[in-house]
Design a protein around this motif. Structure first.
Motif, PDB file in Angstrom:
ATOM      1  N   SER A 207      37.512  42.176 -59.000  1.00  0.00           N
ATOM      2  CA  SER A 207      37.183  42.362 -57.591  1.00  0.00           C
ATOM      3  C   SER A 207      35.969  41.531 -57.199  1.00  0.00           C
ATOM      4  O   SER A 207      35.953  40.877 -56.152  1.00  0.00           O
ATOM      5  CB  SER A 207      36.909  43.840 -57.312  1.00  0.00           C
ATOM      6  N   CYS A 208      34.948  41.567 -58.041  1.00  0.00           N
ATOM      7  CA  CYS A 208      33.756  40.764 -57.768  1.00  0.00           C
ATOM      8  C   CYS A 208      34.099  39.278 -57.708  1.00  0.00           C
ATOM      9  O   CYS A 208      33.602  38.547 -56.842  1.00  0.00           O
ATOM     10  CB  CYS A 208      32.698  41.007 -58.840  1.00  0.00           C
TER      11      CYS A 208
ATOM     12  N   LYS B 182      41.552  44.617 -56.371  1.00  0.00           N
ATOM     13  CA  LYS B 182      40.288  45.344 -56.265  1.00  0.00           C
ATOM     14  C   LYS B 182      40.467  46.732 -55.667  1.00  0.00           C
ATOM     15  O   LYS B 182      39.598  47.596 -55.814  1.00  0.00           O
ATOM     16  CB  LYS B 182      39.287  44.533 -55.444  1.00  0.00           C
TER      17      LYS B 182
ATOM     18  N   PHE C 250      30.862  48.237 -56.195  1.00  0.00           N
ATOM     19  CA  PHE C 250      30.917  48.509 -57.634  1.00  0.00           C
ATOM     20  C   PHE C 250      29.550  48.619 -58.301  1.00  0.00           C
ATOM     21  O   PHE C 250      29.444  49.146 -59.393  1.00  0.00           O
ATOM     22  CB  PHE C 250      31.746  47.435 -58.335  1.00  0.00           C
TER      23      PHE C 250
ATOM     24  N   PHE D 134      31.034  52.622 -61.582  1.00  0.00           N
ATOM     25  CA  PHE D 134      32.430  53.033 -61.442  1.00  0.00           C
ATOM     26  C   PHE D 134      32.994  53.450 -62.796  1.00  0.00           C
ATOM     27  O   PHE D 134      33.647  54.490 -62.931  1.00  0.00           O
ATOM     28  CB  PHE D 134      33.262  51.884 -60.862  1.00  0.00           C
TER      29      PHE D 134
ATOM     30  N   SER E 243      27.652  49.539 -64.746  1.00  0.00           N
ATOM     31  CA  SER E 243      28.969  49.704 -64.149  1.00  0.00           C
ATOM     32  C   SER E 243      29.154  51.163 -63.758  1.00  0.00           C
ATOM     33  O   SER E 243      29.781  51.945 -64.482  1.00  0.00           O
ATOM     34  CB  SER E 243      30.069  49.269 -65.131  1.00  0.00           C
TER      35      SER E 243
ATOM     36  N   ALA F 276      37.015  46.004 -61.740  1.00  0.00           N
ATOM     37  CA  ALA F 276      35.837  45.795 -60.898  1.00  0.00           C
ATOM     38  C   ALA F 276      35.330  44.369 -61.023  1.00  0.00           C
ATOM     39  O   ALA F 276      34.899  43.760 -60.030  1.00  0.00           O
ATOM     40  CB  ALA F 276      34.740  46.790 -61.291  1.00  0.00           C
TER      41      ALA F 276
ATOM     42  N   ASN G  74      29.390  44.523 -64.540  1.00  0.00           N
ATOM     43  CA  ASN G  74      30.536  45.398 -64.777  1.00  0.00           C
ATOM     44  C   ASN G  74      31.144  45.167 -66.150  1.00  0.00           C
ATOM     45  O   ASN G  74      31.569  46.115 -66.817  1.00  0.00           O
ATOM     46  CB  ASN G  74      31.582  45.177 -63.680  1.00  0.00           C
TER      47      ASN G  74
END
Length: 411
Positions: free
Chosen positions: A265-266, A139, A10, A242, A240, A262, A92
């Motif tokens: 996900s992190c 994610k 990401f 993405f 970010s 995102a 993000n």
């Protein structure tokens, strides 16, 4: 895969954008080298499923001092990794919360993320595992969205791919980008660290290691390269990328949701790495390589002291670097974390050679690890070596502590 698919995919497009097509070659070298090292570690795990972690492979091959040096720097690298992932989660969110770009604000939220995932892991490995499964499923959503959007824009000619440079690939660009791309695949050894918590480790861990590394590498190659090569340079270097990609080729509305996914996900990757930052020092303390105080666990077997100490060290690191920008902080921490982890990969390759296991793969993996260590740069690689050497006073303390134990019992 939960540990590998996290902050790298990401935020790396922002760090790799200056390298252009060299980064694509860097990905190919990284995937090949990671698979070689993953195979070596898998073979070592099959031979020594009771070792209690990858650092113990080095201990059995070259003695306790070598095992401590590798185990120590790997623990430090896990702490660096957690700091880097927490910064990526904050970066993000910065696309929808601009206040996080202010000095100190981003570091403050990153510290909050560190302690939140530590709290989950303090509940126990089962809670951490359940969180990992949920976040791994979540994610995949932004990755799938960007992958489909990338395919559609390329298919309809809407995306302009950066032209291949007239001078071709450059060795300097490939070498430098390979050090960053390896950051995204750090964690393929994670399953071996928790071998004592897995059913049938001799069969399960090699499969998880090799399949997870291959699939993750393919996802990264396609998605990260696609973003870096199709977005305008100024947009790809955002906090970010993405979200910037979705906003550029679709709409700003969905881009905000992508940033949230995102971030989740992190945090999922951070949760998995937090488990490691407790398990690694726990195994070392039980082996007499760190003070036995760190070997303490609660009734569920959770290494409470090791988790809290690791989180505290990560917090201090974030405070010390709180004035850097989010992308700059991410890049610096990623290089330092990669350099520190590479010593583990060097040690595992040497251990395999000592045991005459997978010799061709071990030789190639060793060359790859040393090449990437050079590519990371003199400052991060030199700093990781000094950090490794700096752990020996604690090793001496642990040995003295261990020798005094019988005397205390007899008294």
């Amino acid at each position: 895969m939960g540990n590998m698919i996290g902050s790298g995919v990401f935020l790396l497009p922002a760090s790799l954008a200056p390298f252009g097509w060299d980064a694509v070659a860097g990905w190919i070298f990284t995937i090949a080298g990671s698979l070689l090292l993953a195979y070596v570690i898998a073979r070592l795990t099959v031979r020594m499923p009771d070792a209690g972690g990858t650092a113990q492979f080095i201990t059995r091959a070259y003695g306790p001092s070598a095992g401590f040096a590798i185990g120590w720097i790997y623990w430090i690298s896990v702490i660096f990794t957690n700091v880097t992932i927490a910064v990526a989660a904050t970066a993000n969110l910065s696309s929808i919360l601009p206040a996080l770009h202010r000095p100190g604000m981003g570091a403050l939220l990153s510290i909050g993320f560190l302690w939140a995932t530590t709290g989950i892991n303090l509940v126990g490995a089962r809670a951490a595992g359940a969180t990992q499964l949920a976040t791994t499923a979540i994610k995949l959503i932004p990755i799938a969205v960007v992958f489909v959007l990338l395919a559609l824009t390329l298919g309809h000619g809407r995306a302009q791919v950066a032209p291949f440079p007239a001078q071709g690939f450059t060795s300097a660009g490939i070498t430098a980008s390979a050090a960053l791309t390896l950051w995204a695949l750090l964690g393929f050894e994670s399953a071996s660290v928790a071998a004592d918590k897995v059913r049938d480790p001799a069969r399960t861990i090699p499969r998880a290691t090799l399949i997870g590394t291959a699939v993750t590498g393919l996802i990264y190659l396609l998605v990260c390269s696609g973003i870096a090569l199709t977005l305008p340079a100024e947009e790809s270097r955002s906090g970010s990328p993405f979200a910037a990609f979705v906003a550029h080729y679709w709409s700003p509305g969905p881009a905000g949701l992508i940033a949230v996914f995102a971030t989740i996900s992190c945090l999922g990757a951070l949760n998995g790495w937090t488990l490691l930052q407790g398990e690694v020092p726990l195994a070392m303390a039980r082996g007499g390589e760190l003070p036995r105080w760190l070997a303490g666990t609660n009734g569920r077997g959770t290494p409470v002291r090791a988790l809290l100490l690791s989180c505290l060290l990560g917090t201090l690191m974030l405070i010390a670097n709180s004035l850097q920008g989010l992308v700059a902080l991410f890049t610096a921490m990623a290089l330092l974390s990669t350099s520190a982890t590479l010593w583990l990969y060097v040690g595992c390759a040497l251990a395999a050679l000592r045991f005459q296991l997978a010799v061709p793969a071990a030789l190639l993996g060793l060359c790859y690890a040393l090449w990437t260590l050079w590519g990371a740069g003199l400052v991060p690689s030199g700093a990781s070596f000094l950090l490794m050497a700096g752990g020996f006073p604690f090793y001496a303390w642990a040995r003295r502590d261990r020798k005094s134990l019988p005397c205390r019992h007899s008294g």
